[in-house]
Structure formats: C-alpha cells, structure tokens
Motif scaffolding. Structure first.
Motif, short mmCIF file in Angstrom:
data_model
loop_
_atom_site.label_atom_id
_atom_site.label_comp_id
_atom_site.label_asym_id
_atom_site.label_seq_id
_atom_site.Cartn_x
_atom_site.Cartn_y
_atom_site.Cartn_z
N UNK A 191 -7.51 -3.46 -3.12
CA UNK A 191 -6.09 -3.44 -3.45
C UNK A 191 -5.59 -2.03 -3.71
N UNK A 192 -6.27 -1.30 -4.59
CA UNK A 192 -5.75 0.00 -5.05
C UNK A 192 -5.96 1.13 -4.05
N UNK A 193 -7.07 1.11 -3.33
CA UNK A 193 -7.35 2.20 -2.40
C UNK A 193 -6.89 1.88 -0.98
N UNK A 194 -6.54 0.59 -0.74
CA UNK A 194 -6.00 0.20 0.56
C UNK A 194 -7.08 -0.15 1.57
N UNK A 195 -6.68 -0.88 2.60
CA UNK A 195 -7.63 -1.34 3.62
C UNK A 195 -8.30 -0.17 4.33
N UNK A 196 -7.57 0.92 4.51
CA UNK A 196 -8.12 2.10 5.19
C UNK A 196 -8.69 3.11 4.22
N UNK A 197 -8.70 2.78 2.93
CA UNK A 197 -9.19 3.67 1.88
C UNK A 197 -8.49 5.04 1.92
N UNK A 198 -7.18 5.01 2.18
CA UNK A 198 -6.42 6.25 2.27
C UNK A 198 -5.46 6.44 1.08
N UNK A 199 -5.63 5.64 0.02
CA UNK A 199 -4.83 5.81 -1.20
C UNK A 199 -5.74 6.45 -2.24
N UNK A 200 -5.32 7.57 -2.78
CA UNK A 200 -6.17 8.36 -3.67
C UNK A 200 -6.05 7.92 -5.12
N UNK A 201 -6.32 6.64 -5.37
CA UNK A 201 -6.39 6.12 -6.73
C UNK A 201 -7.86 6.05 -7.13
N UNK A 202 -8.19 6.62 -8.25
CA UNK A 202 -9.58 6.61 -8.72
C UNK A 202 -9.93 5.24 -9.28
N UNK A 203 -10.97 4.65 -8.73
CA UNK A 203 -11.53 3.40 -9.27
C UNK A 203 -12.96 3.72 -9.67
N UNK A 204 -13.22 3.75 -10.96
CA UNK A 204 -14.54 4.14 -11.47
C UNK A 204 -15.27 2.91 -11.99
N UNK B 261 0.81 -1.21 0.00
CA UNK B 261 0.00 0.00 0.00
C UNK B 261 0.85 1.26 0.00
N UNK B 262 2.03 1.20 0.61
CA UNK B 262 2.94 2.36 0.58
C UNK B 262 3.43 2.62 -0.85
#
Length: 405
Positions: A351-364, A322-323
């Motif tokens: 996977x992309x946004x992380x378990x805490x949803x703190x990764x700012x990857x757009x999943x549409x 995630x890092x």
C-alpha cells in the motif's frame, strides 16, 4: 520504576486519581460531535456541502447478525457517541499548547490503558501535547453494556450456538461483530463521522475555542492499527490544507482494508469478517447503485469518500491512491512488526510503497525478543518487563525522531 508499575501509575493518573505524572499532567475536555446525524437510523439526510436532501435506501438489516436489541440500537441515537470526554497529556506547566500529537487507536478498543505509555513517550520526547481522541463507537464513545463481561459472555454463547463453525468469537468482540454483521455499512458511516469529528476539533482549536490549545497550533498523528486507516484518509484528503505539514507515523498499520486479517477474539469474529468483505469489497459497487446516500458520499464530489473507497480495496483507483501517497512520501513513516499477522509487513509495503515500489515511504520492520501479537505489542509480562521496556523505547525513539525532524 518497572514497566508494569509505570503503566499502573499512568492508568491511575489518566482515570483522575493523580492527574500529574512525572513532569506531565492529564486534563479532560468535552466534545459534541456535529457529524453524528450522518449515522444510520434516519430516513432523510441532508448534505450541507451540496445543499442536497438524500435518502438512505439500505435501511433494512441483515437478520443473520441480529440477536439482541440492546446491542442493535440505532447508531444515530447513541448518546455516548454524540457527547463524550477526551483526555490530553501535556508537559506540566504549559498553559498554552502550540504543538499537538493525536493518538488514533485500533479496532474494537475499550480502554486507553495500553496507549498511555505510548503517549507518555511521545509527550516526553517531542514536548507536544498528546490528544487521546476516540473513534466513533469505541472507548468512551460506546454504551457501557457493550463492555459488560457477563452480558457479552452470554451474548457470545448465543452467537456461537447460531454459528457453530465461527472462529474468534468472544465476549470482547461480540458486540461490534454483531453490529457490523447486521449492518456492514456502519464501518463507512462511523469512519466518516470520526473523520468529520477530527476536522471539527481542529477548526474549534483554530478559532480559539479550546482553552488549552493555541489557535496557531501545529499537529502530527501517531496511528495504530485501524486508526491508521482514518489517519491516512485525513492525510491524503487534506481538507482545507489542514494536514499539509502534518507528519503521520503508522504503527502496525498502513495496508488497505482488503489486505488485512482481522479475525481475532480481540478484534472481529470470522462471520462478520466475511460479511464486511462481501459488502465493502466484493459487492460494494452494487450497493452504491442502490443506496443514494452512500453513493453521494463515496462517488459524488466528496474527496473523503473517494479516498475512503480506494483504501477499501487494493485494486480500486490504485493509481489515484498511489499518486496521493507519493505527494506525502516524506511525511509518512511506518513501523511494522515481524510477528504481526493482522497487518503483515508486505501488505503495508504494497500500500505505502506502491505496486512498483516507487513511493519513498519508509516502512521499517522490527521484531521483539518476547512473545507479542498485533493486539498486544507490549504485554504486561513481569518476566519480560525489561525487554518490553527496551522494545517500547526503541519504537518510540524512532517515532519521535521522525516527528522531531
């Protein structure tokens, strides 16, 4: 021109009948994989990076997956996988290309047909050259026998007789299912070969060896299905900083391996799915202890192996994974489909946004007004041709807007 007519004309151009299409043209090039000697089929191996001799201790095969020698040939001697051609689609008249987009295909693909309108859209909307580069043992990198319908139909009959409760076995997937069932570590080694092949391709271009691509070229990646797995490992590993500026667009892709549901007559059958999960997830740590070669590439100072490992199992080195995604959050964009049962949207987000949803990857998440599947998001359906064309345009307008930012 209808969607189906356009696909047929693109296929004709791709196959060499009429290499020009609208304001674009296809060209073909040769590639020799320097990484093929990493594949199973030898006893002694050499890691040039560490000047180290290694032995593969897991040479024995799982006899359950065996049926026919013509399919179970040793990976390292498959000529088609070592020396092959690839195609590039570029805007007509560009003699020196400075902008490239790779298209990475899905698992168990045998032809580029469905990807041609995708490549056309990317080429047209971004003015980049599109490289249709095949993954190891797929497309033109596999023996033709593995795509022979009559031979594979007979082989599937034998496999169904051997496993009466099997789900999803077909002439389309029997070759790859048997090979991975017999030797699940093939997934690792063919993946690493593909990884090294892409790096080799980039370095050959950067050294001025490619007649079309300028040595100062930039590149992005459009990756579909399991091709996204390869793309993520390349992006997260970022060998020699080649991928620092690369944008990655994932389509029906992005989740770690153990969160997929790949059982399908077009992908893998249920027996090999169980074998892969057992090897790559449940008992992988045990196999690493027994196999010197595998352990070296996965656990001993090969960043690509470490990233490969964390992309196999959601729980393995999650903070590490995630890092890495966090570092590239502005350069990754994913489009998921509501009706996709192989790569569900929520697993892509996990996977992309992380378990805490703190990764700012757009999943549409998108949905289409016609019957589709993961394997065939834009089917050749005459009755729905207009809806399919519109849906394809929506997807690739979003993809190309992301690349053009």
């Amino acid at each position: 021109m209808s969607y189906i007519d356009r696909c047929q004309k693109l296929k004709l151009a791709f196959d060499g009948g009429e290499p020009e299409f609208d304001n674009m043209e296809f060209s073909e090039y040769q590639f020799h994989s320097l990484a093929h000697d990493i594949l199973p089929g030898k006893t002694n191996y050499y890691c040039a990076s560490h000047k180290l001799d290694l032995i593969e201790n897991m040479l024995s095969k799982n006899e359950i997956g065996e049926i026919q020698d013509d399919v179970q040939i040793e990976d390292v001697i498959v000529e088609e996988n070592q020396n092959f051609t690839y195609k590039i689609l570029k805007p007509k008249g560009n003699d020196s290309v400075k902008k490239v987009t790779f298209i990475f295909h899905g698992f168990n693909e045998k032809t580029w047909d469905k990807y041609l309108p995708w490549g056309q859209a990317i080429c047209e909307k971004t003015q980049s050259a599109v490289v249709f580069f095949p993954i190891a043992f797929h497309m033109q990198r596999a023996p033709k026998l593995w795509s022979d319908k009559k031979a594979m139909f007979e082989l599937s009959k034998k496999r169904k007789a051997q496993f009466p409760n099997i789900i999803g076995s077909s002439l389309s997937n029997v070759a790859i299912s048997m090979r991975l069932h017999s030797k699940p570590q093939r997934f690792i080694w063919s993946g690493l070969q593909s990884y090294y092949d892409i790096i080799q391709f980039i370095e050959e271009c950067k050294s001025g060896k490619h007649e079309l691509i300028d040595k100062d070229f930039s590149f992005d990646i459009f990756a579909y299905s399991i091709g996204g797995f390869l793309a993520e490992i390349l992006k997260l590993t970022n060998p020699k900083n080649y991928f620092s500026e690369t944008k990655l667009c994932l389509f029906c892709s992005g989740a770690v391996f153990n969160r997929l549901s790949p059982v399908s007559k077009f992908i893998l059958d249920s027996e090999v799915n169980v074998a892969l999960y057992s090897y790559l997830v449940e008992h992988f740590s045990s196999f690493l202890k027994k196999d010197d070669l595998l352990r070296h590439y996965i656990e001993e100072d090969h960043m690509e192996g470490k990233v490969f490992h964390t992309m196999l199992d959601y729980r393995v080195m999650r903070d590490f994974r995630e890092a890495l995604f966090k570092k590239s959050e502005n350069q990754i964009y994913a489009i998921a489909l509501k009706g996709d049962s192989v790569f569900p949207t929520y697993e892509i987000e996990n996977t992309l946004k992380g378990a805490s949803r703190d990764i700012d990857i757009t999943v549409e998440e998108l949905d289409f007004p016609y019957s589709y599947s993961h394997e065939n998001p834009f089917p050749m359906n005459k009755q729905e041709s207009q809806n399919i064309e519109e849906s394809l345009n929506i997807v690739f307008s979003k993809v190309c807007d992301f690349f053009n930012q």
